[in-house]
Design an enzyme around this catalytic site. Structure first.
Site, PDB file in Angstrom:
ATOM      1  N   SER A   1       0.834  -1.199   0.000  1.00 52.66           N
ATOM      2  CA  SER A   1       0.000   0.000   0.000  1.00 52.66           C
ATOM      3  C   SER A   1       0.869   1.249   0.000  1.00 52.66           C
ATOM      4  CB  SER A   1      -0.934  -0.019   1.211  1.00 52.66           C
ATOM      5  OG  SER A   1      -1.912   0.983   1.062  1.00 52.66           O
ATOM      6  N   ASN A   2       0.287   2.394   0.314  1.00 54.73           N
ATOM      7  CA  ASN A   2       1.057   3.637   0.368  1.00 54.73           C
ATOM      8  C   ASN A   2       0.536   4.499   1.502  1.00 54.73           C
ATOM      9  OD1 ASN A   2      -1.150   5.394  -0.691  1.00 54.73           O
ATOM     10  ND2 ASN A   2      -0.909   4.054  -2.458  1.00 54.73           N
ATOM     11  N   ARG A   3       1.119   5.673   1.672  1.00 50.82           N
ATOM     12  CA  ARG A   3       0.840   6.477   2.867  1.00 50.82           C
ATOM     13  C   ARG A   3      -0.409   7.350   2.763  1.00 50.82           C
ATOM     14  NH1 ARG A   3       4.804   6.242   6.370  1.00 50.82           N
ATOM     15  NH2 ARG A   3       6.897   5.696   5.701  1.00 50.82           N
ATOM     16  N   SER A   4      -1.143   7.251   1.688  1.00 47.33           N
ATOM     17  CA  SER A   4      -2.313   8.125   1.553  1.00 47.33           C
ATOM     18  C   SER A   4      -3.375   7.780   2.602  1.00 47.33           C
ATOM     19  CB  SER A   4      -2.912   7.962   0.154  1.00 47.33           C
ATOM     20  OG  SER A   4      -4.174   8.568   0.112  1.00 47.33           O
TER      21      SER A   4
ATOM     22  N   ALA B   1      -4.552   7.632  -4.260  1.00 50.61           N
ATOM     23  CA  ALA B   1      -3.186   7.221  -4.600  1.00 50.61           C
ATOM     24  C   ALA B   1      -3.285   5.758  -5.033  1.00 50.61           C
ATOM     25  CB  ALA B   1      -2.281   7.380  -3.394  1.00 50.61           C
TER      26      ALA B   1
END
Ligand code: CTP
Length: 410
Positions: free
Chosen positions: A214-217, A284
């Site tokens: 995943s990502n930090r959004s 994102a």
């Protein structure tokens, strides 16, 4: 300007004023409410009267200002009288203390007792110093109140008392008034009659049943866009991976589609794109996914090699199949050569507006409550929206979207 005279069918507002320097602005708010023909009953806390005069409010309001639970010549129980008759209670400014008392259910003065003795919608307009505004206790109290359906109009960033500058400034009376009208009159905003489709949050690609890429959004910017688009009159669909709460009043009015992976997000968006006047890709989206293992990968089997596969570029697909007059907004998160990269992205993606975040800057982008963006139009004309709350950024973006729609873009 002459005030419209309220009659028995006029909406009734209780205007609560708590003790903060911004109390002087609520005089102007009161005047606007009266000009619009609302019946306004002011309630000042004891500390509010240190900043503004009771006489000023009495002179401008529909009935004399009240300051206490006792000694009211018109009624022995003013809090239930006010609470039961109100169509809306607005507290401007709402101090940290007032917010805490309301969240706790305390009723130790007329304003806090009126808030409890009412089923009317409540709009809080907080104002305080930045340190106070950012206190977890204040934010948690507001989160509790939001979950109970209380509307909160976040303060803006700007000059504060004592020469400081920061978040915590009471919103301008005209902005507060606009929202009051919206609530009471089925306000027709610049996005009225428009369908707005918004994506929010970082997608999650499953590696196995327990692990994800995943990502930090956090989804905050997308959620703020959905709330503000709704306030501006749009019919909103939010396709979101975010686990954050939307304000209750908003949830009731917008369609929320929960998704997890890029593939699910694509499917949800493509299905709804045709009927949308505006599409905003604030999500994102992971650029890569991986073949999901059906069972948890075990250590004993050694370190696995993950074969990454590209996900479809959703925005690209939406632009390629856009219908006439549809406005499409993309986001770009960059860390270096920000403008240069963004202009390349604007051309590649073919969007009407590209909202560019420099995610390496302090207080900007992922996981922050604030954001600073550069908005690029089709011709790569850049305008900077300086650091402010994601809600305030949303107003800027959506105002530009509304004017593109009015020009019959693209
Ligand atoms: N986007 C999308 N589908 C993808 C990747 C991105 O729809 N698979 C959208 C995002 O929602 C955003 C815009 O494209 O609105 C730009 O995303 P970004 O990650 O900044 O750009 P990329 O095209 O992925 O390029 P790069 O990561 O190489 O900068």
């Amino acid at each position: 300007m002459h005030s419209a005279t309220p009659d028995s069918s006029s909406p009734r507002i209780v205007l609560g004023v708590a003790g903060g320097i911004a109390a002087y602005k609520s005089v102007e708010l009161l005047r606007r409410m009266r000009d619009a023909g609302f019946f306004v009953s002011p309630v000042l806390t004891r500390d509010a009267t240190r900043f503004v005069g009771e006489v000023t409010f009495s002179a401008l309001a529909s009935e004399p200002a009240r300051t206490g639970l006792y000694g009211d010549p018109t009624t022995p129980i003013p809090h239930t009288y006010l609470g039961q008759h109100a169509d809306l209670i607005v507290v401007a400014p709402a101090t940290a203390h007032l917010i805490a008392r309301f969240a706790m259910g305390l009723a130790d003065d007329l304003l806090s007792a009126t808030l409890l003795a009412s089923r009317a919608p409540v709009l809080l307009c907080p104002a305080m110093h930045t340190e106070m505004w950012e206190q977890p206790s204040v934010q948690e109290n507001l989160a509790v109140l939001r979950r109970r359906g209380v509307l909160v109009m976040e303060p803006s960033t700007g000059p504060l008392a004592g020469g400081d500058v920061g978040a915590g400034r009471l919103r301008e009376p005209e902005e507060i008034f606009e929202l009051v009208e919206h609530i009471l009159r089925g306000y027709r905003g610049p996005l009225s009659g428009r369908r707005v489709l918004i994506s929010a949050g970082g997608t999650r690609e499953s590696i196995d049943p327990v692990r994800v890429i995943s990502n930090r959004s956090s989804g905050r910017q997308g959620l703020a866009l959905a709330e503000v688009a709704h306030r501006l009159g749009a019919t909103v669909t939010l396709v979101s991976t975010s686990t954050l709460d939307l304000a209750l009043d908003v949830v009731r009015h917008i369609e929320v589609v929960r998704v997890e992976s890029a593939a699910e997000m694509r499917e949800a968006l493509v299905e709804r794109a045709v009927e949308s006047d505006v599409i905003i890709m604030a999500a994102a989206v992971s650029d890569f996914t991986v073949a999901r293992a059906p069972m948890k990968l075990k250590k004993v089997d050694g370190v696995p090699t993950l074969a990454l596969v590209a996900t479809p570029d959703i925005l690209h697909e939406l632009v390629a199949s856009r219908r006439d007059g549809q406005v499409i907004v993309g986001f770009a998160a960059e860390t270096n050569d920000v403008l240069e990269n963004a202009i390349g992205k604007l051309r590649r993606k073919g969007v009407d507006l590209l909202v560019v975040n420099d995610v390496s800057a302090p207080g900007v982008g992922f996981e922050h409550a604030t954001n600073e963006v550069v908005v690029l139009d089709k011709n790569a004309e850049a305008s900077t929206v300086t650091l402010r709350s994601k809600e305030a950024i949303s107003y800027e973006i959506l105002t530009r979207v509304a004017s593109l729609l009015n020009q019959g873009a693209p």
